[in-house]
Each structure stands twice: as structure tokens, then as C-alpha cells.
Design a protein around this motif. Structure first.
Motif, PDB file in Angstrom:
ATOM      1  N   SER A   1      23.960  54.760  40.809  1.00  0.00           N
ATOM      2  CA  SER A   1      23.361  55.120  39.517  1.00  0.00           C
ATOM      3  C   SER A   1      23.322  56.629  39.336  1.00  0.00           C
ATOM      4  O   SER A   1      23.522  57.147  38.227  1.00  0.00           O
TER       5      SER A   1
ATOM      6  N   GLY B   1      16.938  53.573  35.159  1.00  0.00           N
ATOM      7  CA  GLY B   1      17.092  53.430  36.601  1.00  0.00           C
ATOM      8  C   GLY B   1      15.759  53.246  37.305  1.00  0.00           C
ATOM      9  O   GLY B   1      15.638  52.424  38.219  1.00  0.00           O
TER      10      GLY B   1
ATOM     11  N   THR C   1      23.386  52.537  34.049  1.00  0.00           N
ATOM     12  CA  THR C   1      22.491  52.848  35.165  1.00  0.00           C
ATOM     13  C   THR C   1      21.719  51.607  35.594  1.00  0.00           C
ATOM     14  O   THR C   1      21.593  51.321  36.793  1.00  0.00           O
TER      15      THR C   1
END
Length: 210
Positions: free
Chosen positions: A152, A187, A135
Motif C-alpha cells: 500500500s 489504508g 490502497t
């Protein structure tokens, strides 16, 4: 549903659990309440098929074919008694099942001692690290921030699809929450840093040309 408490404080068994307890006393621990349903599988991973006979053919079946067998009687109504199962990940044909077949799988699970395969607790950490790294890596790609965010999100969706397929194919429970939370944290951290970096770059360009 192994068992539940009724309003008058008695215990009520689920259908498969009640049959199993009648056939093999002591085989069901109703105090657990609910147990994950472990379907019997063929080598291909698709659900095992139980022998079925249409009701109108019953009088033509020899008695010895049913001697010593457990017979469940039920209807297979395509529009009202079809239920989604984890096998939906393997294709629409294996994805739905009539209620009587689901009861048969539950009864077979109790009598045969079939259990779903759960991964050890420590497996969640390395999987979460892999999902987090992937991610974070997507936010380092040279594309617009919105595109990186979509990619992501695709990493998280891909892992959920993989876990669903593993459950349907092998009856294997992969951890879900830890990898998704790790990916969301990675993320958010990486995405926030990239957003601040791009904001500083825009501010620098504006100051330079002003």
C-alpha cells in the motif's frame, strides 16, 4: 521570485522579473511574490535549449546575430552552479541546469506568457478515490499484514512518481495531498480492520486449543 519586500519596506524584483519589466513595462505583477517556474519544453518533454556561446568566442560572433536578442551572461560551473529541476524525473542528463539557464527560462516564461497546467479542483476527488480504493485493495490480499502495508505504501509512492513525471514531461500539476490523505485514511481503516480480524482469529485458535 517575482518580488519581495526588503527590510526598509521597499520592493525588490527578482532577476528575471526585473529584466522583463525593463523590456516590457507592466508585464510583471510583483505582488504575487512567487510564481511557479514553467520551463519551455521540446516535444520530447525535455527542457528547451537556449543558444549559448563560450565567452572566448564572443569576438568572432557577427553583430547581427545578437541584434535584438536578450543576452544573459553567466558561468556554468558543474560542481557549484548546477541546480536540480523537475526534469530529474526524465533522467539525470536533463535533471540539472546552470543558474543562468534557469534565469533564462524564467525570463522567457514571463515574456512569452507560459504557464504551468493546473488540473481543475474537482479532479482531486476522483484521483483520491482511485488511490484510496487501490490502497484498501492491497490490504485485502492474502499476504502477511506487513507485506500488505509495504504494498500500500508502494501505491502512494507510485502515484507521487506519476505526478512528478507528469510535471516534468508535460508541466501538468496533479493534486498530491488529497490522494495521499485519502489513501492513508483508506489504508488505516482497512489495515485496522484486518489487524482486528487476525487478532480475533489468533484468539479463537488459542482458546480452541487451550
Amino acid at each position: 521570485q517575482l518580488g519581495r519586500s526588503t527590510p526598509d519596506e521597499r520592493r525588490a524584483s527578482g532577476f528575471a522579473a526585473a529584466l522583463a519589466e525593463r523590456l516590457t513595462p507592466g508585464s510583471v505583477d510583483e505582488k504575487k511574490g512567487i510564481a511557479p517556474l514553467a520551463y519551455s519544453r521540446r516535444k520530447s518533454g525535455k527542457p528547451a535549449d537556449f543558444t549559448t556561446f563560450p565567452a572566448h568566442t564572443l569576438k568572432f560572433i557577427p553583430d547581427d546575430c545578437l541584434t535584438g536578442k536578450i543576452v544573459l551572461v553567466g558561468a556554468d560551473m558543474p560542481h557549484t552552479d548546477r541546480h536540480r529541476t523537475p526534469f530529474s524525473a526524465l533522467g539525470p542528463q536533463a535533471g540539472t541546469m546552470p543558474g543562468v539557464a534557469i534565469h533564462a527560462h524564467g525570463l522567457n516564461q514571463i515574456l512569452a506568457g507560459i504557464r504551468l497546467t493546473e488540473t481543475p479542483p474537482w479532479v482531486g476527488l476522483p484521483i483520491a478515490m482511485v488511490v484510496s480504493v487501490l490502497t484498501a485493495f492491497t490490504f485485502g490480499l492474502g499476504h502477511a499484514l506487513a507485506i500488505r502495508g509495504l504494498v500500500s505504501g508502494g501505491v502512494a509512492a507510485g502515484y507521487v512518481a506519476l505526478a512528478t513525471w507528469a510535471l516534468a514531461r508535460w508541466g501538468l500539476f496533479l493534486p498530491i495531498m488529497a490522494p495521499l490523505l485519502g489513501g492513508a485514511l483508506a489504508g488505516a481503516t482497512k489495515g485496522g480492520r484486518e489487524w482486528l480480524r487476525e487478532r480475533r482469529q489468533r484468539a479463537f485458535i488459542q482458546d480452541a486449543f487451550s
